[in-house]
Design a protein around this motif. Structure first.
Motif, PDB file in Angstrom:
ATOM      1  N   LEU A  75      -5.198  10.993   5.891  1.00  0.00           N
ATOM      2  CA  LEU A  75      -5.469  10.450   4.568  1.00  0.00           C
ATOM      3  C   LEU A  75      -4.219  10.483   3.693  1.00  0.00           C
ATOM      4  N   LEU A  76      -3.436  11.545   3.798  1.00  0.00           N
ATOM      5  CA  LEU A  76      -2.201  11.649   3.019  1.00  0.00           C
ATOM      6  C   LEU A  76      -1.224  10.547   3.407  1.00  0.00           C
ATOM      7  N   ALA A  77      -1.101  10.294   4.704  1.00  0.00           N
ATOM      8  CA  ALA A  77      -0.200   9.232   5.166  1.00  0.00           C
ATOM      9  C   ALA A  77      -0.632   7.874   4.626  1.00  0.00           C
ATOM     10  N   GLU A  78      -1.945   7.642   4.590  1.00  0.00           N
ATOM     11  CA  GLU A  78      -2.463   6.371   4.074  1.00  0.00           C
ATOM     12  C   GLU A  78      -2.232   6.291   2.566  1.00  0.00           C
ATOM     13  N   TYR A  79      -2.514   7.362   1.860  1.00  0.00           N
ATOM     14  CA  TYR A  79      -2.340   7.361   0.401  1.00  0.00           C
ATOM     15  C   TYR A  79      -0.870   7.188   0.007  1.00  0.00           C
ATOM     16  N   ASN A  80       0.037   7.802   0.753  1.00  0.00           N
ATOM     17  CA  ASN A  80       1.464   7.695   0.432  1.00  0.00           C
ATOM     18  C   ASN A  80       1.923   6.240   0.419  1.00  0.00           C
ATOM     19  N   GLU A  81       1.372   5.436   1.333  1.00  0.00           N
ATOM     20  CA  GLU A  81       1.753   4.016   1.372  1.00  0.00           C
ATOM     21  C   GLU A  81       1.219   3.275   0.140  1.00  0.00           C
ATOM     22  N   VAL A  82       0.064   3.694  -0.335  1.00  0.00           N
ATOM     23  CA  VAL A  82      -0.499   3.093  -1.549  1.00  0.00           C
ATOM     24  C   VAL A  82       0.295   3.550  -2.774  1.00  0.00           C
ATOM     25  N   LYS A  83       0.595   4.833  -2.831  1.00  0.00           N
ATOM     26  CA  LYS A  83       1.263   5.420  -3.997  1.00  0.00           C
ATOM     27  C   LYS A  83       2.673   4.887  -4.169  1.00  0.00           C
ATOM     28  N   LYS A  84       3.438   4.768  -3.091  1.00  0.00           N
ATOM     29  CA  LYS A  84       4.829   4.338  -3.216  1.00  0.00           C
ATOM     30  C   LYS A  84       4.937   2.905  -3.748  1.00  0.00           C
ATOM     31  N   ARG A  85       3.855   2.149  -3.646  1.00  0.00           N
ATOM     32  CA  ARG A  85       3.847   0.778  -4.173  1.00  0.00           C
ATOM     33  C   ARG A  85       3.066   0.693  -5.484  1.00  0.00           C
ATOM     34  N   SER A  86       2.595   1.842  -5.948  1.00  0.00           N
ATOM     35  CA  SER A  86       1.870   1.953  -7.220  1.00  0.00           C
ATOM     36  C   SER A  86       0.689   0.991  -7.277  1.00  0.00           C
ATOM     37  N   LEU A  87      -0.095   0.988  -6.212  1.00  0.00           N
ATOM     38  CA  LEU A  87      -1.238   0.074  -6.105  1.00  0.00           C
ATOM     39  C   LEU A  87      -2.549   0.804  -6.399  1.00  0.00           C
ATOM     40  N   PRO A  88      -3.509   0.119  -6.999  1.00  0.00           N
ATOM     41  CA  PRO A  88      -4.859   0.697  -7.119  1.00  0.00           C
ATOM     42  C   PRO A  88      -5.639   0.449  -5.829  1.00  0.00           C
ATOM     43  N   ALA A  89      -6.482   1.385  -5.452  1.00  0.00           N
ATOM     44  CA  ALA A  89      -7.293   1.232  -4.238  1.00  0.00           C
ATOM     45  C   ALA A  89      -8.606   1.983  -4.417  1.00  0.00           C
ATOM     46  N   THR A  90      -9.594   1.568  -3.635  1.00  0.00           N
ATOM     47  CA  THR A  90     -10.880   2.265  -3.597  1.00  0.00           C
ATOM     48  C   THR A  90     -10.978   3.030  -2.290  1.00  0.00           C
ATOM     49  N   TRP A  91     -11.355   4.284  -2.374  1.00  0.00           N
ATOM     50  CA  TRP A  91     -11.496   5.147  -1.199  1.00  0.00           C
ATOM     51  C   TRP A  91     -12.971   5.503  -1.057  1.00  0.00           C
ATOM     52  N   LEU A  92     -13.609   5.022   0.000  1.00  0.00           N
ATOM     53  CA  LEU A  92     -15.029   5.282   0.234  1.00  0.00           C
ATOM     54  C   LEU A  92     -15.156   6.424   1.235  1.00  0.00           C
ATOM     55  N   LEU A  93     -15.721   7.534   0.783  1.00  0.00           N
ATOM     56  CA  LEU A  93     -15.788   8.758   1.588  1.00  0.00           C
ATOM     57  C   LEU A  93     -17.155   8.925   2.229  1.00  0.00           C
ATOM     58  N   THR A  94     -17.163   9.213   3.526  1.00  0.00           N
ATOM     59  CA  THR A  94     -18.419   9.546   4.191  1.00  0.00           C
ATOM     60  C   THR A  94     -18.856  10.954   3.765  1.00  0.00           C
ATOM     61  N   TYR A  95     -20.099  11.290   4.088  1.00  0.00           N
ATOM     62  CA  TYR A  95     -20.597  12.641   3.786  1.00  0.00           C
ATOM     63  C   TYR A  95     -19.713  13.683   4.457  1.00  0.00           C
ATOM     64  N   ASP A  96     -19.344  13.449   5.722  1.00  0.00           N
ATOM     65  CA  ASP A  96     -18.514  14.416   6.450  1.00  0.00           C
ATOM     66  C   ASP A  96     -17.155  14.586   5.773  1.00  0.00           C
ATOM     67  N   ALA A  97     -16.606  13.490   5.230  1.00  0.00           N
ATOM     68  CA  ALA A  97     -15.323  13.580   4.525  1.00  0.00           C
ATOM     69  C   ALA A  97     -15.471  14.397   3.241  1.00  0.00           C
ATOM     70  N   LEU A  98     -16.611  14.249   2.567  1.00  0.00           N
ATOM     71  CA  LEU A  98     -16.852  15.018   1.344  1.00  0.00           C
ATOM     72  C   LEU A  98     -16.948  16.517   1.628  1.00  0.00           C
ATOM     73  N   LYS A  99     -17.293  16.863   2.851  1.00  0.00           N
ATOM     74  CA  LYS A  99     -17.431  18.270   3.225  1.00  0.00           C
ATOM     75  C   LYS A  99     -16.134  18.858   3.788  1.00  0.00           C
ATOM     76  N   ASN A 100     -15.077  18.047   3.859  1.00  0.00           N
ATOM     77  CA  ASN A 100     -13.789  18.515   4.358  1.00  0.00           C
ATOM     78  C   ASN A 100     -12.919  18.929   3.163  1.00  0.00           C
ATOM     79  N   LYS A 101     -12.610  20.217   3.071  1.00  0.00           N
ATOM     80  CA  LYS A 101     -11.885  20.744   1.911  1.00  0.00           C
ATOM     81  C   LYS A 101     -10.529  20.076   1.735  1.00  0.00           C
ATOM     82  N   GLY A 102      -9.841  19.829   2.835  1.00  0.00           N
ATOM     83  CA  GLY A 102      -8.517  19.215   2.755  1.00  0.00           C
ATOM     84  C   GLY A 102      -8.581  17.818   2.152  1.00  0.00           C
TER      85      GLY A 102
END
Length: 678
Positions: free
Chosen positions: A53-80
């Motif tokens: 997720l960090l690798a994906e976000y870094n590509e969005v952030k370096k271009r200063s783009l807005p994005a929507t991140w849809l999280l599954t239940y399992d992702a919501l339960k992952n502390k990281g």
């Protein structure tokens, strides 16, 4: 296709990306939009969820783009993952990806539908569960999301979310945007077929694949489309690859260059041809290996960031814009695209809340063909609105008038000749009256709100004249096709009130000779009655049979989707139809009446399909391909017909390649499957 194989196929394309960077036209058009959506799940391909997720976000952030991140239940339960999302910048939107997993189901006090793979439709989609369980699942994930973020999300998604769930999400939680797949006939065993072609729309409260016709039937949630399809090759594939692969998501998997992505991206994003807006969704799932995102994904985002005059909005922000701009129902859309594979063909789609029509123009042959024509009947109910989908695959499809994929002989060739010289001479519109015109040298096609008018020397094909959903009229040189608002069968289906006295299949399976034994017992009993009652028997026997018939009268039903299959069977050439002599006494259904097929009553197939049926117990009990072949030969069958309702699913018990008779599946939807013996 397995994700690991898809990743390998990207490698040659990635090399080209960086050696020969490509540019895309950035011509400004007002109301042109791109939405970046990244579903975040944890799957077998995810080695380190937070790192990916960090690798994906870094590509969005370096271009200063807005994005929507849809999280599954399992992702919501992952502390990281949760820690990372909370550190993202304010341009990012967070929502829920409504995929059901074992942990999600258990936490919601719902029994998980275990299958051989996590992605099976019965397991992963809300439609695989009862309405009561859908509510439990939604409530659980929404409350858990709020406990982490402090608010309920405005955006959700899954590859398919049923109308019941969408309506609940809108009414209880104020959701305004939903992500779903664009039309695909066959990809990953999910079929969504007949919706708006790759563009957003407001769905109907009884069928999420139908655009709402009025405020009363509208769910006030905007359907955004994932993996926009090629207007030409996304419908009918020019290769052995699935047509669904000709899309913004899977183009590299079938060896297409990045320039194909650029063309498809700009085509949908830019407003053109008198449409009121242009929009496309791009993104990638967040469960890929971390090194993936610096290649293919980064190149996609770089292309988007270079389009300075197209607005990049999150799902929530685009839905708000759309809802403010179109407060009633969805506007009409016209799609006109030259083939991105440079074949000289042109794909044309027109769609509004009443119908969609797809045409293909071949400039080399100077030929115009209607490949797809569907009427959006307001009362055609989604097959899993109330029912539970127990199948491995997803079948969401709308009835067709013309469909060159399902039934090639419905294709309609129009004698329209060549195109005019300029594009402005070819396509025009009257926005106030919502009329779009296509001008050819030998004909004019007018797309009206509830009808299509063709001016020229054009005659309707027989299948159009015979279709009860279309009113065909010709006056002078104008052929008019107007549409019926309601389908030929109501949402509750066809109700049968029949005498259905039969020995249950469970007994016949254990005792195959039971039917013959029962007949012998009946004849002995009848002989004894004759002996005891003598002349009185003449009166007694008819009375006895009448009482039995009245006692065993049963109300059964045929769904709208199965009736569509029966209409398909009716239009096929003459031939016997082999059907199972089978029923299910323990199956659970959520319809008012039991499906006729599940009650073992198959005479309706003969009545509505207008083919002689052969109902075979031996076919139902066949434990080898050879026995299936024997029953096909014995029945002199031309077709095999199977019905599918919730727990009751009729299937071919062996793969068709193991059967010596050559079989071809010619039709399938949510409630039926038809095979033809070639």
């Amino acid at each position: 296709m397995d994700k690991s194989l898809r990743l390998l196929k990207f490698l040659p394309v990635l090399i080209i990306f960086f050696l020969f960077p490509l540019k895309i036209s950035a011509d400004f058009e007002e109301n042109s939009f791109i939405t970046i959506v990244n579903p975040v799940r944890i799957s077998h391909t995810t080695k380190n969820p937070k790192e990916s997720l960090l690798a994906e976000y870094n590509e969005v952030k370096k271009r200063s783009l807005p994005a929507t991140w849809l999280l599954t239940y399992d992702a919501l339960k992952n502390k990281g993952i949760v820690e990372l999302t909370k550190s993202m910048d304010s341009k990012q939107e967070f929502g829920i990806f409504l995929e059901v997993s074992p942990d999600f189901a258990q936490a919601s006090s719902v029994s998980y539908n275990l299958a051989d793979s996590w992605h099976r439709a019965a397991s992963i989609f809300l439609s695989g569960y009862t309405q009561e369980d859908r509510i439990k699942l939604i409530n659980k994930v929404m409350e858990d999301f709020k406990s982490l973020f402090g608010y309920y999300p405005k955006s959700v998604g899954s590859w398919w979310t049923d109308a019941f769930s969408l309506k609940y999400l809108e009414e209880k939680y104020g959701v305004i945007a939903n992500l779903s797949v664009s039309d695909q006939f066959s990809l990953d065993e999910y079929r969504v077929w007949g919706t708006y072609w790759s563009t957003p729309y407001y769905p109907s409260k009884i069928n999420a694949s139908l655009p709402a016709k009025d405020l009363e039937e509208k769910i006030d949630i905007l359907m955004l489309r994932w993996a926009a399809r090629d207007p030409v090759n996304g419908y009918e594939s020019p290769t052995e690859a699935s047509s669904g692969m000709y899309s913004l998501q899977d183009f590299a998997s079938i060896g297409l260059p990045f320039s194909y992505f650029e063309k498809l991206l700009s085509f949908y994003a830019l407003r053109k041809d008198n449409n009121q807006f242009g929009h496309v969704t791009i993104g990638f799932e967040g469960d890929m290996p971390s090194n993936f995102y610096s290649g293919h994904y980064a190149q996609m985002l770089e292309t988007v960031s270079n389009l300075n005059h197209i607005k990049i909005l999150t799902m929530r922000d685009f839905a708000n814009w759309y809802k403010n701009e179109f407060k009633g129902i969805s506007p009409p859309q016209i799609i006109i695209a030259d083939d991105f594979l440079d074949t000289g063909k042109k794909g044309i789609w027109f769609q509004n809340p009443n119908y969609r029509i797809g045409l293909l123009y071949d400039s080399k042959k100077k030929r115009l063909t209607v490949n797809d024509f569907r009427i959006y009947h307001k009362d055609f109910e989604e097959p899993f609105l109330k029912a539970v989908n127990r199948q491995n695959g997803l079948f969401i499809s709308l009835p067709y008038v013309i469909d060159s994929i399902i039934k090639p002989d419905t294709k309609w060739v129009l004698p329209c000749g060549d195109l005019p010289a300029g594009r402005q001479d070819f396509v025009s519109s009257n926005k106030e009256k919502e009329v779009f015109l296509l001008n050819f040298k030998s004909c004019q096609i007018k797309f009206l709100d509830r009808s299509v008018e063709l001016e020229g020397n054009i005659e309707p094909p027989q299948n159009l004249n015979l279709n009860s959903s279309i009113n065909v009229k010709k006056k002078n040189n104008i052929l008019s096709l107007s549409m019926e608002e309601k389908w030929i069968v109501p949402p509750e289906g066809i109700t049968l009130n029949v005498q259905n006295l039969r020995i249950p299949f469970g007994l016949k399976r254990r005792f195959p000779n039971l039917p013959g034994f029962a007949l012998v017992c009946f004849l002995i009993a009848l002989a004894l009655l004759l002996k005891v009652f003598k002349k009185k028997t003449i009166i007694f026997i008819p009375v006895l049979f009448l009482l039995i018939a009245l006692f065993f009268k049963q109300k059964l039903y045929i769904s709208q989707s199965e009736f569509e299959a029966l209409m398909f069977l009716k239009d096929m050439p003459v031939g016997n139809v082999l059907v199972l002599d089978k029923d299910c006494s323990r199956c659970v259904f959520h319809s008012e009446f039991k499906p006729a097929a599940a009650a073992g009553y198959k005479k309706y197939i003969e009545k509505y399909g207008q083919k002689k049926i052969v109902q075979s117990l031996n076919f139902s009990l066949a434990d080898s391909p050879e026995k299936i072949d024997r029953e096909i030969k014995k029945a002199r069958a031309k077709y095999i017909y199977f019905a599918k309702y919730e727990d009751y699913i009729e299937i071919l018990s062996y793969p068709p390649e193991n059967i010596s008779n050559k079989l071809k599946k010619v039709f399938e939807n949510a409630n039926a499957q038809i095979w033809q013996i070639i």
